[in-house]
Design a protein around this motif. Structure first.
Motif, mmCIF file in Angstrom:
data_model
loop_
_atom_site.group_PDB
_atom_site.id
_atom_site.type_symbol
_atom_site.label_atom_id
_atom_site.label_comp_id
_atom_site.label_asym_id
_atom_site.label_seq_id
_atom_site.Cartn_x
_atom_site.Cartn_y
_atom_site.Cartn_z
ATOM 1 N N TYR A 52 0.836 -1.173 -0.019
ATOM 2 C CA TYR A 52 -0.143 0.071 -0.046
ATOM 3 C C TYR A 52 0.903 1.364 0.032
ATOM 4 O O TYR A 52 0.469 2.308 -0.770
ATOM 5 C CB TYR A 52 -1.033 0.066 1.322
ATOM 6 N N PHE A 53 1.873 1.146 0.902
ATOM 7 C CA PHE A 53 2.580 2.674 0.974
ATOM 8 C C PHE A 53 3.763 2.913 0.046
ATOM 9 O O PHE A 53 4.211 3.815 -0.393
ATOM 10 C CB PHE A 53 3.497 2.601 2.318
ATOM 11 N N ASP A 54 3.950 1.619 -1.082
ATOM 12 C CA ASP A 54 5.206 1.342 -1.972
ATOM 13 C C ASP A 54 5.397 2.775 -2.872
ATOM 14 O O ASP A 54 6.378 3.513 -3.159
ATOM 15 C CB ASP A 54 5.481 0.212 -2.657
ATOM 16 N N GLN A 55 4.309 3.142 -3.517
ATOM 17 C CA GLN A 55 4.206 4.128 -4.474
ATOM 18 C C GLN A 55 3.810 5.709 -3.824
ATOM 19 O O GLN A 55 3.748 6.330 -4.686
ATOM 20 C CB GLN A 55 3.263 3.745 -5.406
ATOM 21 N N GLN A 56 3.808 5.784 -2.654
ATOM 22 C CA GLN A 56 3.151 7.090 -1.982
ATOM 23 C C GLN A 56 4.540 7.821 -1.518
ATOM 24 O O GLN A 56 4.439 8.941 -1.391
ATOM 25 C CB GLN A 56 2.359 6.879 -0.762
ATOM 26 N N TRP A 57 5.614 6.884 -1.138
ATOM 27 C CA TRP A 57 6.931 7.960 -0.501
ATOM 28 C C TRP A 57 7.183 9.152 -1.644
ATOM 29 O O TRP A 57 7.651 9.881 -1.066
ATOM 30 C CB TRP A 57 7.946 6.925 -0.252
ATOM 31 N N LYS A 58 7.035 8.573 -2.680
ATOM 32 C CA LYS A 58 7.892 9.566 -3.676
ATOM 33 C C LYS A 58 7.141 11.013 -3.572
ATOM 34 O O LYS A 58 7.728 12.073 -3.998
ATOM 35 C CB LYS A 58 7.728 9.175 -5.187
ATOM 36 N N TYR A 59 5.824 11.141 -3.226
ATOM 37 C CA TYR A 59 5.253 12.401 -3.190
ATOM 38 C C TYR A 59 5.703 13.168 -2.098
ATOM 39 O O TYR A 59 5.757 14.487 -2.204
ATOM 40 C CB TYR A 59 3.773 12.249 -2.920
ATOM 41 N N PHE A 60 6.368 12.774 -1.103
ATOM 42 C CA PHE A 60 6.933 13.509 -0.090
ATOM 43 C C PHE A 60 8.334 13.783 -0.149
ATOM 44 O O PHE A 60 8.804 14.500 0.539
ATOM 45 C CB PHE A 60 6.751 12.605 1.305
ATOM 46 N N LEU A 61 8.993 13.564 -1.318
ATOM 47 C CA LEU A 61 10.001 14.287 -1.652
ATOM 48 C C LEU A 61 9.764 15.620 -2.097
ATOM 49 O O LEU A 61 10.834 16.473 -2.117
ATOM 50 C CB LEU A 61 10.710 13.414 -2.810
ATOM 51 N N ARG A 62 8.738 16.051 -2.440
ATOM 52 C CA ARG A 62 8.489 17.510 -2.765
ATOM 53 C C ARG A 62 7.763 18.178 -1.444
ATOM 54 O O ARG A 62 7.150 17.930 -0.675
ATOM 55 C CB ARG A 62 7.243 17.550 -3.719
ATOM 56 N N TRP A 63 8.538 19.460 -1.332
ATOM 57 C CA TRP A 63 8.194 20.322 0.040
ATOM 58 C C TRP A 63 6.774 20.575 -0.173
ATOM 59 O O TRP A 63 6.319 20.861 0.978
ATOM 60 C CB TRP A 63 9.187 21.525 -0.262
ATOM 61 N N ASP A 64 6.012 20.678 -1.161
ATOM 62 C CA ASP A 64 4.708 21.317 -1.263
ATOM 63 C C ASP A 64 3.568 20.217 -0.988
ATOM 64 O O ASP A 64 2.525 20.491 -1.326
ATOM 65 C CB ASP A 64 4.588 22.147 -2.205
ATOM 66 N N THR A 65 4.135 18.952 -0.902
ATOM 67 C CA THR A 65 2.849 17.927 -0.691
ATOM 68 C C THR A 65 2.168 17.944 0.487
ATOM 69 O O THR A 65 3.374 17.869 1.499
ATOM 70 C CB THR A 65 3.700 16.414 -0.766
#
Length: 322
Positions: A102-115
């Motif tokens: 479930y989490f595998d594809q969600q981490w990348k979004y939090f590399l952006r400061w504005d997520t």
């Protein structure tokens, strides 16, 4: 680079012992397989079904917060948010079944400061019918509504959504706490989630949808109850101002209040009057939002949110549905 984050899972519960028995094991399986630092926080909101005793005996490691009486969704979630210790907070309903990875594809979004946060695809318990995906907004007069649901099968696409359903919203804990959590004027989780997401958008923080993050939930027929109108009215009273707020009141009177009164639905008057009865609280929320917007140097309005999300799907191959 390891993009994984630590996660606090916050689950509000009211008489949901049978749901916790059924679905908590899946939550544990997913977070353990993810190999992350985590904690599970359950806020029991005055349950009478033995939920508290069950959690204490079956899951003593869970951080359990007990409200002696039912205080509602926003109050319960805020208590869990306050004590959450980790980088991200997963707001999770007790009736949601997480699936492997479930989490595998969600981490990348939090590399952006504005997520601000990301939601996953919600499907029914038995098949692959999509119950919720990204939500495309539209302005109907001065009222923001969901136009349609949509998704993309292109893994490179980043799908924006105008709000995060609190059934499965993975959010930045620092941002959520800075915003003060959920506003207590809202009667339902759906209404509180819509307002929270709009608040985040107005601070220029983005809400995303990840099609590969899948969870299951029982399909339920959605009906616009009294509480839907209550929460919708408060969302607009908080986030509109000046002429737009005046025009919205005129629109609501002629589009909602008068037609329902004429058809014998006198309850609508109570929901509309509640806005005026809570005018002081609404003013305080507006002041808080203005302060945060000034700090973030942003001036986003409801119309700006709609324009940004609608522009984001141009030249993308999306599947849309109601």
């Amino acid at each position: 680079m390891d993009t994984r984050k630590s996660v606090s899972i916050v689950i509000p519960n009211y008489n949901g012992r049978h749901l916790l028995q059924e679905y908590l094991p899946y939550t544990y399986e997913v977070v353990i397989a993810a190999g992350i630092i985590y904690e599970i926080i359950i806020v029991d909101d005055g349950s009478k079904d033995g939920s508290v005793e069950f959690i204490r005996s079956a899951y003593p490691e869970i951080k359990l917060v007990v409200n002696p009486e039912n205080k509602g969704f926003s109050y319960a979630c805020n208590r869990g948010i306050e004590i959450a210790q980790h980088e991200l907070i997963l707001l999770l309903n007790a009736d949601v079944k997480l699936t492997p990875g479930y989490f595998d594809q969600q981490w990348k979004y939090f590399l952006r400061w504005d997520t601000f946060g990301v939601m996953g695809r919600i499907i029914d318990m038995e098949g692959d019918h999509i119950l919720e995906a990204a939500l495309m907004p539209k302005l109907s007069g001065y009222q923001i509504k969901t136009h349609y649901l949509y998704y993309s099968e292109n893994e490179k696409d980043r799908m924006l959504t105008w709000y995060l359903p609190v059934t499965n919203a993975l959010v930045n804990a620092e941002k959520l706490k800075k915003m003060g959590g959920f506003y207590k004027l809202f009667e339902t989780g759906n209404g509180a989630g819509r307002e929270l997401s709009v608040r985040a958008w107005r601070l220029d923080w983005k809400c995303y949808y990840e099609n590969q993050a899948i969870c299951r939930r029982s399909a339920a027929e959605f009906k616009k109850s009294h509480l839907y109108f209550h929460d919708t009215y408060f969302l607009h009273a908080i986030h509109l101002g000046g002429f737009e707020l005046f025009a919205w009141h005129v629109q609501i009177i002629f589009a909602d209040v008068l037609p329902k009164l004429l058809s014998g639905q006198a309850w609508i008057l109570k929901e509309y009057r509640a806005v005026f009865k809570n005018n002081e609280a609404i003013k305080r929320y507006k002041i808080d939002i203005k302060k945060l917007m000034d700090e973030n140097d942003t001036h986003m309005h409801l119309s700006d949110i709609v324009k940004k999300i609608r522009a984001s799907v141009q030249n993308k191959n999306i599947t849309r549905f109601k």
